[in-house]
Each structure stands twice: as C-alpha cells, then as structure tokens.
Design a protein around this motif. Sequence first.
Motif, short mmCIF file in Angstrom:
data_model
loop_
_atom_site.label_atom_id
_atom_site.label_comp_id
_atom_site.label_asym_id
_atom_site.label_seq_id
_atom_site.Cartn_x
_atom_site.Cartn_y
_atom_site.Cartn_z
N ASN A 31 -24.27 -59.22 11.47
CA ASN A 31 -22.88 -59.07 11.87
C ASN A 31 -22.24 -58.04 10.97
OD1 ASN A 31 -20.11 -59.38 12.32
ND2 ASN A 31 -19.99 -61.34 11.31
N GLN A 33 -18.19 -56.26 10.57
CA GLN A 33 -16.84 -56.13 11.12
C GLN A 33 -16.12 -54.98 10.43
OE1 GLN A 33 -15.96 -60.88 11.32
NE2 GLN A 33 -14.30 -59.60 12.06
N GLN A 42 -1.49 -56.91 6.70
CA GLN A 42 -2.22 -57.64 7.75
C GLN A 42 -3.57 -57.00 8.01
OE1 GLN A 42 -1.10 -60.43 10.04
NE2 GLN A 42 -3.33 -60.38 10.27
N LEU A 43 -4.62 -57.82 8.03
CA LEU A 43 -5.97 -57.36 8.37
C LEU A 43 -6.15 -57.49 9.88
CD1 LEU A 43 -8.30 -58.85 5.62
CD2 LEU A 43 -8.11 -56.45 6.23
N ASN A 45 -8.45 -56.89 13.20
CA ASN A 45 -9.84 -56.68 13.64
C ASN A 45 -9.93 -55.42 14.49
OD1 ASN A 45 -9.63 -59.63 13.08
ND2 ASN A 45 -11.79 -59.52 13.59
N TYR A 48 -16.31 -55.84 16.01
CA TYR A 48 -17.41 -56.73 15.61
C TYR A 48 -18.65 -56.04 16.14
CZ TYR A 48 -20.39 -60.95 15.73
OH TYR A 48 -21.39 -61.86 15.56
N GLN A 94 -22.25 -69.38 2.78
CA GLN A 94 -21.39 -70.09 3.70
C GLN A 94 -20.90 -69.22 4.84
OE1 GLN A 94 -18.66 -72.86 1.53
NE2 GLN A 94 -19.44 -71.76 -0.25
N TYR B 33 -11.84 -70.07 6.60
CA TYR B 33 -12.17 -69.45 5.31
C TYR B 33 -10.89 -69.12 4.55
CZ TYR B 33 -16.66 -68.40 7.67
OH TYR B 33 -17.85 -68.48 8.34
N TYR B 35 -9.72 -66.51 1.43
CA TYR B 35 -10.05 -65.39 0.58
C TYR B 35 -8.81 -65.05 -0.24
CZ TYR B 35 -13.80 -64.34 4.02
OH TYR B 35 -14.90 -64.40 4.87
N PHE B 45 -14.07 -64.15 -1.64
CA PHE B 45 -14.16 -65.41 -0.92
C PHE B 45 -13.85 -66.58 -1.86
CE2 PHE B 45 -15.69 -68.71 1.72
CZ PHE B 45 -16.62 -69.47 1.01
N TYR B 48 -14.87 -72.37 2.21
CA TYR B 48 -15.13 -72.40 3.65
C TYR B 48 -15.14 -73.84 4.14
CZ TYR B 48 -18.46 -72.72 7.59
OH TYR B 48 -19.09 -73.03 8.77
N LEU B 91 -5.48 -65.02 1.67
CA LEU B 91 -5.70 -64.81 3.10
C LEU B 91 -6.56 -65.92 3.67
CD1 LEU B 91 -6.48 -61.01 2.80
CD2 LEU B 91 -4.58 -61.94 4.11
N ARG B 98 -19.75 -70.95 13.36
CA ARG B 98 -20.69 -70.22 12.52
C ARG B 98 -22.09 -70.68 12.89
NH1 ARG B 98 -23.59 -70.54 7.54
NH2 ARG B 98 -23.04 -72.72 7.27
N THR B 104 -22.39 -64.86 11.83
CA THR B 104 -21.10 -65.51 12.01
C THR B 104 -20.39 -64.90 13.20
OG1 THR B 104 -19.90 -63.93 10.63
CG2 THR B 104 -20.85 -65.82 9.51
N ASP B 105 -19.51 -65.67 13.76
CA ASP B 105 -18.64 -65.16 14.81
C ASP B 105 -17.54 -64.33 14.17
OD1 ASP B 105 -16.69 -66.69 17.48
OD2 ASP B 105 -17.74 -64.77 17.35
N THR B 106 -16.82 -63.60 15.00
CA THR B 106 -15.74 -62.75 14.48
C THR B 106 -14.73 -63.60 13.73
OG1 THR B 106 -16.01 -61.31 16.39
CG2 THR B 106 -13.97 -61.10 15.15
N GLN B 107 -14.35 -63.16 12.53
CA GLN B 107 -13.33 -63.84 11.75
C GLN B 107 -11.99 -63.14 11.96
OE1 GLN B 107 -14.33 -64.70 7.63
NE2 GLN B 107 -16.49 -65.04 8.17
N TYR B 108 -10.96 -63.94 12.23
CA TYR B 108 -9.61 -63.43 12.45
C TYR B 108 -8.74 -63.88 11.28
CZ TYR B 108 -11.23 -62.56 17.18
OH TYR B 108 -11.94 -62.10 18.25
N PHE B 109 -7.98 -62.93 10.73
CA PHE B 109 -7.23 -63.19 9.52
C PHE B 109 -5.75 -63.43 9.80
CE2 PHE B 109 -9.93 -62.46 5.80
CZ PHE B 109 -11.09 -62.05 6.42
N GLY B 110 -5.16 -64.30 8.98
CA GLY B 110 -3.72 -64.50 9.01
C GLY B 110 -3.03 -63.41 8.21
N PRO B 111 -1.68 -63.45 8.18
CA PRO B 111 -0.92 -62.41 7.48
C PRO B 111 -0.92 -62.54 5.97
CG PRO B 111 0.55 -64.03 8.43
CD PRO B 111 -0.82 -64.38 8.90
#
Lengths: 109, 118
Positions: A31, A33, A42-43, A45, A48, A94, B33, B35, B45, B48, B91, B98, B104-111
């Motif tokens: 993977n 990204q 803000q991150l 995406n 992927y 993890q 997660y 971070y 990190f 999790y 974050l 997972r 892993t699947d795509t991780q989406y982040f908060g602000p």
Amino acid sequence: GIQVEQSPPDLILQEGANSTLRCNFSDSVNNLQWFHQNPWGQLINLFYIPSGTKQNGRLSATTVATERYSLLYISSSQTTDSGVYFCAAPGGSQGNLIFGKGTKLSVKP
Amino acid sequence: GAGVSQSPSNKVTEKGKDVELRCDPISGHTALYWYRQSLGQGLEFLIYFQGNSAPDKSGLPSDRFSAERTGGSVSTLTIQRTQQEDSAVYLCASSFYRTSGMSTDTQYFGPGTRLTVL
C-alpha cells in the motif's frame, strides 16, 4: 522498519508549470498513499496506489513496487496546490503508516 | 458522508495539567489510528485500535499517554501532566479495515487538534 524518503524537500513553481515529486521506500509495500497537507494542516487523501498508475484531474501518480518508488505528477499547477505533499506506506506492526518528511510546494501567481 | 472529526481544534494548557483529545471516526470504520505531528519530528504513530480489541500501547511516547475507544467508535487520547515537548498537532485517522500482514485500507485523517503546552 521501512524508511520512506521524499524529494525534493522544497519546490517553487510558477503557476502553470508541471512538476514531479518522488517517494522512495526501503522495503516492499502492499500500500502507498499520497496526501496533500493544506495550509490549515488538513491531510487530504490524493491517491491510494500500491502499484500502477492513477489519475485524478491534474494529478496523477505512478508506483513501481518492484523498484520501490512512487511518483506524483502535478500538471498546470495552481496556487491552491501549495502545501506539503506526503507519501506514506504501512511499516509498523499495527498497520500504521510511515511518512516521508514531505515536499513543500509553493506555487507563485 | 461525514469525515473524521476531532475536538477540540485547538487546546492551550499549562504544564502539568491533564488534557483529553477526542476523535470520531468515519461511521463503519473499524480501524482507528492516532498520530502526532511536531516541528522537526514529522508524523509519528502513537496507537492503533481495531474494533473493540485492546490496543498495543508500545508506540506511545511515555506512560503519561493513554487512549481508549468506547463501543468501537469514539476514541479519547489522554495526556497526563503535560510537558512542553507534548506540544504538537494530534491527528486521528480511520480506515474501513486492516487486512492481515502489512496491507491496510486507505486511512482518512481528521483535521487534528493543535496542543500548546505553556
């Protein structure tokens, strides 16, 4: 663990120019990204992309997993493209992402 | 749909105080997660959670840090006796699942929550 390196660290472009950002990783990954961190932190995406090529508007990305690198292409750059671009790959036990140090892009009008 | 949300967006505290940071993941995402991003350290990190399973705390920087996830959804990161070196943006990210191994699947982040310890 896996190491992720990005280049260049800084990039200044004139609006309308094209650019290529590079991400090298030290081990095989399933993977990868790409993110854009905007000036507000803000991150966002972008892609992927564990392998192959994807396109989204003016942005495209290519990952060559066998050679352990990924490229992010930005065409016809705009001032709103400014910010820091990160690539990241899962490298922890993890499934946590290991991030590169980023490429700081500034697009001038 | 709604993305990952975090609160507060900014927190200023005095050295030695305790703080709680909250994360609401995307609905249906089982993996969560934490971070942190600090100047000169990049993105690192912390911890999790997979569903309701007990987390591996080995990534936390000190025993002053703890985290919990209630009902497999909302998570709280607590920092006790804050120190100036805890100042950073914290974050939270979530993903649908997972898979085994390193995928892993795509991780989406908060602000993020910007923490400043005076």
